[in-house]
Design a protein around this motif. Structure first.
Motif, mmCIF file in Angstrom:
data_model
loop_
_atom_site.group_PDB
_atom_site.id
_atom_site.type_symbol
_atom_site.label_atom_id
_atom_site.label_comp_id
_atom_site.label_asym_id
_atom_site.label_seq_id
_atom_site.Cartn_x
_atom_site.Cartn_y
_atom_site.Cartn_z
ATOM 1 N N ARG E 135 -7.697 4.882 4.651
ATOM 2 C CA ARG E 135 -7.807 5.092 6.087
ATOM 3 C C ARG E 135 -7.366 3.882 6.901
ATOM 4 O O ARG E 135 -7.112 4.011 8.094
ATOM 5 N N PHE E 136 -7.338 2.720 6.271
ATOM 6 C CA PHE E 136 -6.892 1.523 6.989
ATOM 7 C C PHE E 136 -5.406 1.247 6.753
ATOM 8 O O PHE E 136 -4.814 0.461 7.460
ATOM 9 N N CYS E 137 -4.849 1.871 5.739
ATOM 10 C CA CYS E 137 -3.491 1.532 5.287
ATOM 11 C C CYS E 137 -2.457 2.376 6.031
ATOM 12 O O CYS E 137 -2.382 3.583 5.863
ATOM 13 N N ARG E 138 -1.647 1.711 6.855
ATOM 14 C CA ARG E 138 -0.640 2.424 7.633
ATOM 15 C C ARG E 138 0.602 2.722 6.801
ATOM 16 O O ARG E 138 1.243 3.739 6.980
ATOM 17 N N ASN E 139 0.967 1.808 5.932
ATOM 18 C CA ASN E 139 2.214 1.991 5.203
ATOM 19 C C ASN E 139 2.215 1.053 3.994
ATOM 20 O O ASN E 139 1.486 0.064 3.963
ATOM 21 N N VAL E 140 3.025 1.407 3.006
ATOM 22 C CA VAL E 140 3.326 0.492 1.909
ATOM 23 C C VAL E 140 4.831 0.285 1.957
ATOM 24 O O VAL E 140 5.593 1.246 1.840
ATOM 25 N N ARG E 141 5.229 -0.931 2.179
ATOM 26 C CA ARG E 141 6.648 -1.248 2.371
ATOM 27 C C ARG E 141 7.158 -2.097 1.220
ATOM 28 O O ARG E 141 6.520 -3.074 0.851
ATOM 29 N N ALA E 142 8.336 -1.747 0.729
ATOM 30 C CA ALA E 142 8.911 -2.506 -0.376
ATOM 31 C C ALA E 142 10.090 -3.333 0.124
ATOM 32 O O ALA E 142 10.851 -2.892 0.977
ATOM 33 N N CYS E 143 10.206 -4.537 -0.448
ATOM 34 C CA CYS E 143 11.335 -5.419 -0.104
ATOM 35 C C CYS E 143 12.460 -5.306 -1.136
ATOM 36 O O CYS E 143 13.489 -5.967 -0.976
ATOM 37 N N GLU E 144 12.231 -4.534 -2.197
ATOM 38 C CA GLU E 144 13.184 -4.456 -3.312
ATOM 39 C C GLU E 144 13.538 -5.842 -3.844
ATOM 40 O O GLU E 144 14.696 -6.197 -4.055
ATOM 41 N N ILE E 145 12.486 -6.599 -4.060
ATOM 42 C CA ILE E 145 12.601 -7.913 -4.698
ATOM 43 C C ILE E 145 11.908 -7.795 -6.054
ATOM 44 O O ILE E 145 10.757 -7.358 -6.106
ATOM 45 N N ALA E 146 12.599 -8.152 -7.123
ATOM 46 C CA ALA E 146 11.960 -8.116 -8.438
ATOM 47 C C ALA E 146 10.874 -9.182 -8.495
ATOM 48 O O ALA E 146 10.981 -10.236 -7.838
ATOM 49 N N VAL E 147 9.830 -8.918 -9.263
ATOM 50 C CA VAL E 147 8.687 -9.836 -9.308
ATOM 51 C C VAL E 147 9.129 -11.256 -9.660
ATOM 52 O O VAL E 147 8.733 -12.232 -9.006
ATOM 53 N N LEU E 148 9.991 -11.382 -10.678
ATOM 54 C CA LEU E 148 10.345 -12.733 -11.115
ATOM 55 C C LEU E 148 11.281 -13.442 -10.142
ATOM 56 O O LEU E 148 11.393 -14.670 -10.177
ATOM 57 N N GLU E 149 11.907 -12.674 -9.264
ATOM 58 C CA GLU E 149 12.736 -13.311 -8.223
ATOM 59 C C GLU E 149 11.863 -14.174 -7.301
ATOM 60 O O GLU E 149 12.345 -15.131 -6.688
ATOM 61 N N LEU E 150 10.600 -13.830 -7.196
ATOM 62 C CA LEU E 150 9.689 -14.618 -6.358
ATOM 63 C C LEU E 150 9.552 -16.050 -6.874
ATOM 64 O O LEU E 150 9.183 -16.954 -6.126
ATOM 65 N N GLU E 151 9.840 -16.223 -8.156
ATOM 66 C CA GLU E 151 9.758 -17.538 -8.796
ATOM 67 C C GLU E 151 10.965 -18.408 -8.509
ATOM 68 O O GLU E 151 10.974 -19.592 -8.813
ATOM 69 N N ASN E 152 12.011 -17.789 -8.023
ATOM 70 C CA ASN E 152 13.291 -18.486 -7.882
ATOM 71 C C ASN E 152 13.396 -19.159 -6.515
ATOM 72 O O ASN E 152 13.515 -18.493 -5.487
#
Lengths: 244, 244, 244, 244, 244, 244
Positions: E135-152
Motif C-alpha cells: 500500500r505504500f509502494c508506488r512503483n518498482v523501477r529498474a535501471c537495467e544495471i547488472a548487480v556487479l556493475e555497481l562494483e565498477n
C-alpha cells in the motif's frame, strides 16, 4: 467424453468457427458439439445482452443434461449464467474468461486482456476479481471492434487486435495476452506468433479444463451454493423453466 | 416524483406488502408504484431463479420508461439485473442489497446480514464485495426460511429471524443488522425494537436513496459501461427484447 | 426535521454559501441551519488544520444536541471528527466525502475526485478506503487552488476545476466526478452541464442522506465503538469538554 | 540524541511510568524526556477523547521543536495526531501502535493485540490496516480494563491481561502479542516470560525505531502530504495555534 | 552485541563494501561481521540465482549460531531464505528489503523502489505484499544495471540510479525512495542529498532494526511456523545439512 | 507428450506411489516419468526443508530439458522452486498446490486445505494468496501427521485425514477439499466417496493442467521475470549449477 460448447449468442456462424477451434485441441476420445440457443441476442455487448442470453443458455444446459453431456463450456467472455448453469448441470461447467485467465496465470506472472468494446471492460475486471485473477491482470484493453465484425473477412480486425496486443506488452508490462472474445479464438496462434508471447484463447482453454475435470472425476460441488435449483413455478413467457 | 418498485418475483401479495412499507417512508411528493413482472419465478432462491427473474424485470424497466418513472427500486436482495436495468433506465436504479448495505455503513462500523436460505449467502457476500461493503460485513447468517414462508402469518419466521439477529450482535460483534430479503421489510421496526440495535431494510432504504438521487439531479452515468444497450436483434421467445 | 450543517472551518461566508446549497435540495419539512465553530482554522488544508478543527466541531455537535437537532452534516471533505461526532450525537452524522462517494457509486461504476491542494490527496484516498469506496475511485486530482480562493469571484477557479474534471473523464476513464471540497458545492450543477457527466457534491448529498436516515428511523449504533464518550475530566484550555 | 516521549493524556504518573520503560531500552547516548500535555483528557478511551488529546499533543511537538528534540514518540495506542505531528516536526515521529505492529511482524508471522476496552478495538484494526499490518493481525482482544485501572497496584489487571494473551495464542493461533496500551509497558517482560512467546510493547519499540531513524539520518518526507502546515489564522480558544 | 551481516552472493568485495556501511551506523557496543557463503552465485539476478544462494546462506546462519551471533542481516534485496533462516536462528533475522520498506513507511506516506534489473521487479512487488508494504509502494523501477556493475567505479551507475530516483518522485508521486540492491548501500546519502528526499538503504536499516530487536529482548517466535526444523536426513551433495 | 513428475523429496517409495496416481489420469499419448532428486531432504516439513529441496529439483529440471521433457510437475504442496524451475524449463511447469487450488475453484465456491503438519499452514496460505486463490480458501487444517507417516500402511492417517475433511465441510462451510500433500494422492477418490464432496489432489490435477497447456501450445512467458537465468559462475558445492 462429450463436451457441449454453448455459444450464448444466436449467431450460428460464430458457433461453428469456435467449435472448429475447440475440436482442434480436444483429446482423441473427446466429442465436442457446439450449439447456439434458440432465443436471445445476436451478439453480447452489454449487461442487457448478457442478461438476456442466459435463459437460452440454461435451456441448452437442460437439453445437454437430457442428452448425457459430461461437461459444458460457456463460450462468451462475460461467462454469462455460469453459476446458474452449474446449479443445473451434473458435470463441470467452465466459462471461457475463467479458463483463459486461470491458464494465463500458469504461464506468466501477468497478462492483459484484449477485448472488443470498451463498454465491456468493466465486466472483464469484475470477472478477474471473482476468479482471483485480478492480481495477474495488468489491463483490459478494448479495440472498439463490434463482436460480429470479427466474422467479417474483409475487416482489419486481426491487425487491430494484434496491434493492441503489442501495446499491452510494451505499455502494460504484461507478459501474456488473454483474448477477450470467443470470436477471436481462431486468431490465437497467429497473434502469438506475431507478438512473440503467449496468447490465451478461452474457448480452447475451457475445453481442456473441462476434459481435465472429467478425467479427474471432478464435478461441481452440490452442497451449498450450487445445489440444484429448488422445485418452483415459473410464469408467463418463461413458464417452461418451471422445476417440478 | 414517481418511483417504480419492482419485485422481481411474481408473487403479488409480496409486492403489495413491500409497496406498503415503501410508501410509509416516502416523502410527501413521492408516488411509489409496486409491480411484479409478468414472467419469471414465484420466488428467488438460487442463481437459476435470479437469472430467470431478470427478463421480466427488464420488461418492467422498459414499461416504466414509457410511463415516465423517475427512478426504480429492484426489490430482491440479490439485486438481480441491476447493471442491465441501469443501461435501460434514464433515471437512477437502486438495488435493495446495495441500499441496505450503504445505509448500514453510515450508522454502524459493522453489520451482519440475516437472510433466508444458506445457499444464497454466497450471493450476499459477492454483492458486499462489489459495493465495497465487505469491510463492514461481519457475517451473512441464514435462518433457513423459504422466501414464501415469510408470507405465512402462521409461521414462526419473525421469531427465528429475531433470534438470528440477536446471535449476530452477540457472536459476530455486529453493531447493526441488514435484513437479507425484501419479504422481511415489514419486520424491520419490530426487530429493531426487540434487539436494541439498528436494523436496516433495503426496500425502504432504496426508496429514500432513489428519492435523494432524483432530488440531487443525479442519474446513471451514460458514458462507458452503462450506456444504453446497442440496437440489436433478439431471437426466439425473447424477440420482443430486440432494440431497434 | 432539523439538520445542522457544520462547516468545520471558521470562514462564515463559506458556511453561508454551502448552507444555501443545502437548503436548495432539502425536502419541504427539513430545516437546515448552517454553523461555523467559534474556534479553529480559517480553512482546512493539512492534517494539522484538520486536527485543530475538531474541537470546535465537537462543540457544535454538543450545542446541536442541546438544541434538539435530528441530524448533522460535517461539511469539509476530510470528514474531520466524524467518529467522535457520532459518539456525541443522538441522531445520524454524515461526512460530505462519505456522502459524495457513496452517492457516486450508485450512479457510476467509477469516479475521480477533483480537489483543491495536492497535499490533501492522501486524505481523500484514505477516506475512500475507509468507506469501502476505493474500488470505485480511479484518481484523486488536485487543482492546486487554495480553499479560500474558491470564495473569490475574480478567481479562475471554476474554469480550472472544470478542466480537471474533463481530464478525469478522458485520462482516468472515470464515469463521474466527486467534488473534493465543500467550497465547490455551488459549482456542481454548472460543471455537470459543462462536462456531460454526473458531478457529485458532498454537501447536498449529505443533506439528503441525513434526511433519509432520519426518515427511516435510523441513528448511529450505540453499542460498541460509537457509544457515548465515558464520563471523564479534561484539563487546561479544553476543560469545558469534560464529561460529567 | 534527544527523544521526546509524549503521553497524550494528562495523567502524569502514567507518563512517568512509561518514561522509565523507555529509558531502560534507550542507547547510551539517548536522552528520553517524557511529557504530558497541559490540556486534554485524563485518559483516552474513545474517538472523542482521542480527538481532544491532539491539540495538547501538537503543542508539545511545537515545544519540542523549539527545544531541539531529534525525534518524538506518541505514547498512546491510538497513535492520535500522528500525521499532524509529522507535519510539524523536523525529525521523525513514531506512534506506539505503529512501532509495536511493525516490530511484531519482524519476529512472528502473526500477532494478536491485547488491549483495554472493547470499544477501542475498531481503532486498533483501523491502524493495522493503515500501516499494512492487518495481514499479520489475527485478533484484537479487549480485557475491559479502564486505562487508569492499569495504574492501580491493587488491581488484578496484570493477571487478566496475561490470561487474555494466553487465549490469543491458543484460540487465535497468534504467535506473538502486541500490548494495546502505553500503560501496559511495564508488564511486557513479565508477560512474555509467563506465556513463553514474544510480547511487544509499543513504547519501547517506538523509542528504538526513533533512535534508528535518527542514526540513519532519516526524517519525515517534506514533499507532499506531510509538508509543514501552511501559514494560517486560528480563532477562538485555539488562536495560539495560528501559523505565521 | 554481535550482528552477522550475510551477503548471500559470493562476491567478497561487495560484502566488504556493505559491511563498511553497516558499521558506520551501528551503535557503540555493536560488532558487525560481514560474510559471504562458500557456495552459490556470484550475484543474484533471477529466481534461479536466489534459490541457489539459500543453502550457502543457511550454512552461514548455522555457523553464526555456533559462534554466538545475536542477530543476522540477509543483505540481498530479495530477502532470500528469510523464513528458513528464522527457523535456524535463535536471535532475530532481518532481510534488507523488509527493513528498507518498513523504515520507509515510517518517514513517508509512499515510496518507490529503484532497483537493478527489470526482471527482478516482480520479486520486489511480491515482498512488498508479504510485508504489508504494498500500500505504500508506488512503483518498482529498474535501471537495467547488472548487480556487479555497481562494483565498477568507472560505471555511470550512480548517475543513472539518481536519475531514476528523480523520475520516481516526479512521475510516481513517491515521497521517498527505497534502494533495491545491497550494492547500492554506499550511494544512499549522496542520492538523498541530490534528490532532496529520504532515500532508504536496506543494509543500514536492517542493522538498526536488528540492534533494536536485540535491545528489546525480542527474537523470532518459536511456536508454530518458525520452530526449529525437525531432525531429518538430507542426501547427496546436501547431506551436511542433515539435522540430528 | 512427456511429462516429468518431480517429487522434490528423496523418498523414492513416495515418488513411485504418486507416479502411479499420475499415470492413472494421464491421457493415452502422455508418458509420465517420476523422479526424486539425488540431493535434499527425505521429506519437506519446514521452510528449511523446502529451501534445501530446491537445488535437487532444479537439477532434475535441467536433466529433463536435456531429455526433451514437454512439461514438469513439482509434486510437493509447497510448490518449492516453482519460479526458478520456470526460468529453466522450455515447457510449462506446474506446482501441485497451484493445480489443486485452481481446479478446486472451478468446481466449488470455496474449499479448505487439509494438510500434514500445522507448522506448514502458513505456507499454504501464502501460496493461496500468490495464486489469487485466497478468496476461495476457507481454512487450512492440519492433521499433525508427518509426511512419511503417510507411507506407513499401519498408520491411521487415512481415517484422521477423512475426519478432518468432514470437519472442514461442517465447520468451515467449505464445499470442496484440497489435499495438502503429494503423499495423499492415492487417498483422494476414497475420501471423496466417504465425505460426499469434491476432493482435489494436486498431483493428478497438475498432470492434467500440464497436458492441457502442452496441447494448447502454451509455455512459460520468456519475456521479463521468467526469462532464462543469466550466464553466471556458481561457487563451492554448487559450482555445477554455473550457467555458461
Amino acid at each position: 467424453m462429450r463436451i457441449r460448447l454453448i455459444n450464448p449468442n444466436t449467431t450460428v456462424s460464430m458457433t461453428e468457427a469456435m467449435t472448429a477451434c475447440a475440436r482442434a485441441v480436444a483429446a482423441a476420445g473427446t466429442e465436442v458439439s457446439g450449439v447456439s440457443p434458440g432465443m436471445g441476442p445476436a451478439s453480447i455487448e452489454s449487461h442487457y445482452d448478457e442478461a438476456l442470453a442466459v435463459p437460452g443458455l440454461l435451456q441448452e444446459i437442460a437439453r445437454g443434461e437430457r442428452e448425457g453431456c459430461d461437461a459444458y463450456v460457456i463460450a462468451c467472455f462475460g461467462d454469462p449464467g455460469l453459476s446458474a448453469a452449474r446449479e443445473l448441470a451434473t458435470g463441470p461447467v467452465i466459462g471461457i474468461a475463467e479458463a483463459a485467465m486461470h491458464m494465463a496465470s500458469l504461464v506468466a506472472p501477468s497478462f492483459s486482456v484484449v477485448t472488443t468494446l470498451a463498454r465491456t471492460s468493466g465486466m472483464a475486471w469484475h470477472l478477474a476479481e471473482r476468479y482471483g485473477m485480478q492480481r495477474f491482470c495488468r489491463n483490459v484493453r478494448a479495440c472498439e471492434i463490434a463482436v460480429l465484425e470479427l466474422e467479417n473477412p474483409a475487416s482489419d480486425a486481426r491487425a487491430r487486435i494484434t496491434d493492441e496486443c503489442r501495446r499491452a506488452l510494451a505499455e502494460d508490462g504484461a507478459e501474456a495476452i488473454v483474448l477477450g472474445c470467443a470470436g477471436m479464438a481462431d486468431l490465437c496462434a497467429a497473434i502469438s506468433r506475431d507478438i512473440g508471447a503467449p496468447v490465451i484463447d478461452g474457448v480452447t482453454a475451457a475445453v481442456k479444463l473441462a476434459e481435465s475435470l472429467v478425467a479427474l472425476g471432478l464435478a461441481t460441488a452440490k452442497r451449498g451454493e450450487l445445489a440444484p435449483p429448488l422445485p418452483k413455478a415459473y410464469h408467463g413467457l418463461l413458464k417452461e423453466f418451471s422445476r417440478p
